[in-house]
Motif scaffolding. Structure first.
Motif, PDB file in Angstrom:
ATOM      1  N   GLY A 271      71.670  88.708 149.675  1.00 27.77           N
ATOM      2  CA  GLY A 271      71.288  88.443 148.292  1.00 27.77           C
ATOM      3  C   GLY A 271      72.185  89.139 147.297  1.00 27.77           C
ATOM      4  N   THR A 272      72.629  90.347 147.654  1.00 29.45           N
ATOM      5  CA  THR A 272      73.482  91.126 146.762  1.00 29.45           C
ATOM      6  C   THR A 272      74.802  90.420 146.502  1.00 29.45           C
ATOM      7  N   ALA A 273      75.309  89.709 147.494  1.00 29.24           N
ATOM      8  CA  ALA A 273      76.563  88.973 147.322  1.00 29.24           C
ATOM      9  C   ALA A 273      76.463  87.986 146.169  1.00 29.24           C
ATOM     10  N   VAL A 274      75.250  87.511 145.894  1.00 29.58           N
ATOM     11  CA  VAL A 274      75.038  86.573 144.787  1.00 29.58           C
ATOM     12  C   VAL A 274      74.612  87.300 143.524  1.00 29.58           C
ATOM     13  N   PHE A 275      73.651  88.217 143.655  1.00 29.29           N
ATOM     14  CA  PHE A 275      73.008  88.814 142.486  1.00 29.29           C
ATOM     15  C   PHE A 275      73.808  89.932 141.826  1.00 29.29           C
ATOM     16  N   ALA A 276      74.696  90.599 142.550  1.00 32.33           N
ATOM     17  CA  ALA A 276      75.369  91.769 141.992  1.00 32.33           C
ATOM     18  C   ALA A 276      76.545  91.416 141.080  1.00 32.33           C
ATOM     19  N   MET A 277      77.281  90.358 141.398  1.00 33.34           N
ATOM     20  CA  MET A 277      78.513  90.063 140.669  1.00 33.34           C
ATOM     21  C   MET A 277      78.452  88.769 139.856  1.00 33.34           C
ATOM     22  N   LEU A 278      77.884  87.719 140.431  1.00 29.06           N
ATOM     23  CA  LEU A 278      77.929  86.406 139.784  1.00 29.06           C
ATOM     24  C   LEU A 278      77.298  86.381 138.391  1.00 29.06           C
ATOM     25  N   PRO A 279      76.117  86.991 138.170  1.00 31.45           N
ATOM     26  CA  PRO A 279      75.535  86.940 136.821  1.00 31.45           C
ATOM     27  C   PRO A 279      76.443  87.558 135.763  1.00 31.45           C
ATOM     28  N   GLY A 280      77.072  88.702 136.085  1.00 28.22           N
ATOM     29  CA  GLY A 280      77.973  89.335 135.125  1.00 28.22           C
ATOM     30  C   GLY A 280      79.181  88.479 134.824  1.00 28.22           C
ATOM     31  N   THR A 281      79.698  87.818 135.847  1.00 30.94           N
ATOM     32  CA  THR A 281      80.852  86.937 135.659  1.00 30.94           C
ATOM     33  C   THR A 281      80.503  85.761 134.757  1.00 30.94           C
ATOM     34  N   LEU A 282      79.351  85.144 135.016  1.00 28.96           N
ATOM     35  CA  LEU A 282      78.929  83.999 134.210  1.00 28.96           C
ATOM     36  C   LEU A 282      78.629  84.414 132.773  1.00 28.96           C
ATOM     37  N   LEU A 283      78.004  85.577 132.603  1.00 31.94           N
ATOM     38  CA  LEU A 283      77.676  86.043 131.257  1.00 31.94           C
ATOM     39  C   LEU A 283      78.943  86.366 130.472  1.00 31.94           C
ATOM     40  N   ALA A 284      79.911  87.000 131.112  1.00 34.80           N
ATOM     41  CA  ALA A 284      81.175  87.301 130.434  1.00 34.80           C
ATOM     42  C   ALA A 284      81.891  86.023 130.014  1.00 34.80           C
ATOM     43  N   GLN A 285      81.851  85.032 130.877  1.00 28.12           N
ATOM     44  CA  GLN A 285      82.466  83.748 130.549  1.00 28.12           C
ATOM     45  C   GLN A 285      81.787  83.123 129.338  1.00 28.12           C
ATOM     46  N   ALA A 286      80.452  83.244 129.281  1.00 30.86           N
ATOM     47  CA  ALA A 286      79.703  82.668 128.159  1.00 30.86           C
ATOM     48  C   ALA A 286      79.959  83.429 126.859  1.00 30.86           C
ATOM     49  N   LEU A 287      80.101  84.732 126.929  1.00 32.27           N
ATOM     50  CA  LEU A 287      80.246  85.553 125.726  1.00 32.27           C
ATOM     51  C   LEU A 287      81.670  85.573 125.187  1.00 32.27           C
ATOM     52  N   TRP A 288      82.659  85.573 126.091  1.00 34.65           N
ATOM     53  CA  TRP A 288      84.054  85.724 125.660  1.00 34.65           C
ATOM     54  C   TRP A 288      84.971  84.570 126.079  1.00 34.65           C
ATOM     55  N   GLY A 289      84.478  83.723 126.975  1.00 34.45           N
ATOM     56  CA  GLY A 289      85.348  82.683 127.505  1.00 34.45           C
ATOM     57  C   GLY A 289      86.344  83.206 128.506  1.00 34.45           C
ATOM     58  N   ASP A 290      86.143  84.443 128.960  1.00 34.79           N
ATOM     59  CA  ASP A 290      87.054  85.092 129.903  1.00 34.79           C
ATOM     60  C   ASP A 290      86.235  86.059 130.745  1.00 34.79           C
ATOM     61  N   ALA A 291      86.053  85.752 132.014  1.00 33.61           N
ATOM     62  CA  ALA A 291      85.196  86.564 132.876  1.00 33.61           C
ATOM     63  C   ALA A 291      85.726  87.974 133.067  1.00 33.61           C
ATOM     64  N   ALA A 292      87.034  88.171 132.922  1.00 36.80           N
ATOM     65  CA  ALA A 292      87.629  89.492 133.153  1.00 36.80           C
ATOM     66  C   ALA A 292      87.696  90.356 131.898  1.00 36.80           C
TER      67      ALA A 292
ATOM     68  N   LEU B 174      75.343  93.981 125.371  1.00 35.81           N
ATOM     69  CA  LEU B 174      74.439  92.993 125.968  1.00 35.81           C
ATOM     70  C   LEU B 174      74.867  92.684 127.392  1.00 35.81           C
ATOM     71  N   TRP B 175      76.145  92.497 127.591  1.00 41.07           N
ATOM     72  CA  TRP B 175      76.681  92.221 128.932  1.00 41.07           C
ATOM     73  C   TRP B 175      76.317  93.346 129.903  1.00 41.07           C
ATOM     74  N   LEU B 176      76.520  94.586 129.480  1.00 41.36           N
ATOM     75  CA  LEU B 176      76.180  95.720 130.338  1.00 41.36           C
ATOM     76  C   LEU B 176      74.684  95.781 130.631  1.00 41.36           C
ATOM     77  N   ALA B 177      73.872  95.498 129.623  1.00 43.24           N
ATOM     78  CA  ALA B 177      72.430  95.683 129.754  1.00 43.24           C
ATOM     79  C   ALA B 177      71.773  94.690 130.694  1.00 43.24           C
ATOM     80  N   VAL B 178      72.290  93.459 130.739  1.00 44.98           N
ATOM     81  CA  VAL B 178      71.566  92.422 131.490  1.00 44.98           C
ATOM     82  C   VAL B 178      72.311  91.897 132.708  1.00 44.98           C
ATOM     83  N   LYS B 179      73.579  92.254 132.882  1.00 45.09           N
ATOM     84  CA  LYS B 179      74.329  91.617 133.958  1.00 45.09           C
ATOM     85  C   LYS B 179      73.813  92.004 135.337  1.00 45.09           C
ATOM     86  N   PHE B 180      73.183  93.179 135.460  1.00 47.28           N
ATOM     87  CA  PHE B 180      72.658  93.606 136.751  1.00 47.28           C
ATOM     88  C   PHE B 180      71.161  93.360 136.891  1.00 47.28           C
ATOM     89  N   LEU B 181      70.556  92.655 135.942  1.00 46.75           N
ATOM     90  CA  LEU B 181      69.117  92.430 136.015  1.00 46.75           C
ATOM     91  C   LEU B 181      68.706  91.659 137.271  1.00 46.75           C
TER      92      LEU B 181
END
Length: 266
Positions: free
Chosen positions: A116-137, A214-221
């Protein structure tokens, strides 16, 4: 909480200590807020000192030291869990749910957790960064800032080791069982504790940028809620989750070292 073996740290065993105020509510809620409060206090204190030295980007410059703030919060977390555990008649191993007799089932749950961690630990932060900045990195450049190399090397040992023994245990080994013992519903407990676990990351490395915070606060939820679910179903798997958590966080000082040597992360 589904307790598979008799445990002095189970909600059932803790309930009388809640009722007679051996475990006061302020202690439990204080431990829930501890890591965020320590980290933010250190960050703002350093930022104030930098501002006095006429550093214009004082808050951002202070946030560069966030792995040290986390390490300090870890040490305080372990020390207070040990102290409060003694007052409650427990050892740290009880708070960690350490039990050699259940290792086979615990390893199975650890494997489920890892999947589960393989999905929940990284993917949400990547998707949120893409939504907020258009750049996951992009936010990684804000999170990891260069430090003097002598300030980085000790973190290779100090940060992941203390993190393993502090972060998941204080939330799921200390706070959650005591909230359950006070009568709180298991799902509400997982929600509240998981939200605090996720939100703490904003206080670790706070900057004057709402999208970044916001990214920091919710990406690991999702990861925090997943961890709470697994520990609720199998408390004795917690030591194995701590080991996996060590492996995950061991990469953080390396990333900081690369940035401190002038190497980009993207």
């Amino acid at each position: 909480m589904s307790i598979l073996v008799s445990s002095a740290n189970s909600p059932e065993a803790l309930a009388p200590l809640i009722d007679d105020q051996t475990i006061p509510a302020r202690r439990v809620w204080g431990m829930l807020a501890l890591r965020s409060a320590i980290s933010l206090t250190l960050l703002l204190s350093l930022a104030f000192a930098l501002a006095l030295a006429e550093r214009l980007d004082a808050v951002k410059a202070s946030a560069a030291w966030w792995l040290w703030f986390v390490t300090a919060a870890n040490i305080a977390s372990i020390a207070l869990m040990a102290r409060f555990g003694r007052l409650e008649g427990l050892r740290l191993r009880d708070i960690y749910f350490a039990n050699k007799s259940t290792w086979r089932g615990d390893l199975l749950w650890a494997a489920i957790f890892a999947g589960g961690t393989a999905v929940f630990a990284m993917l949400p932060g990547t998707l949120l960064a893409q939504a907020l900045w258009g750049d996951a990195a992009y936010p990684n450049g804000l999170l990891f800032q260069a430090l003097p190399l002598l300030a980085v090397y000790p973190l290779f040992v100090l940060m992941p080791v203390t993190q393993a023994f502090a972060e998941l245990p204080i939330y799921w080994g200390y706070v959650a069982p005591r909230l359950r013992a006070s009568g709180m519903n298991r799902w509400i407990t997982i929600g509240i504790v998981g939200l605090a676990l996720s939100a703490q990351h904003m206080f670790f490395a706070f900057q004057l940028d709402w999208r970044y915070d916001l990214w920091l606060a919710v990406k690991f939820l999702p990861f925090a809620l997943w961890t709470g679910f697994v520990v609720d179903r199998r408390p004795t798997a917690l030591p194995y989750l701590m080991g996996l958590h060590f492996l995950i966080d061991a990469s953080l000082p390396l990333l900081l070292l690369l940035v401190s040597k002038g190497m980009p992360l993207s």
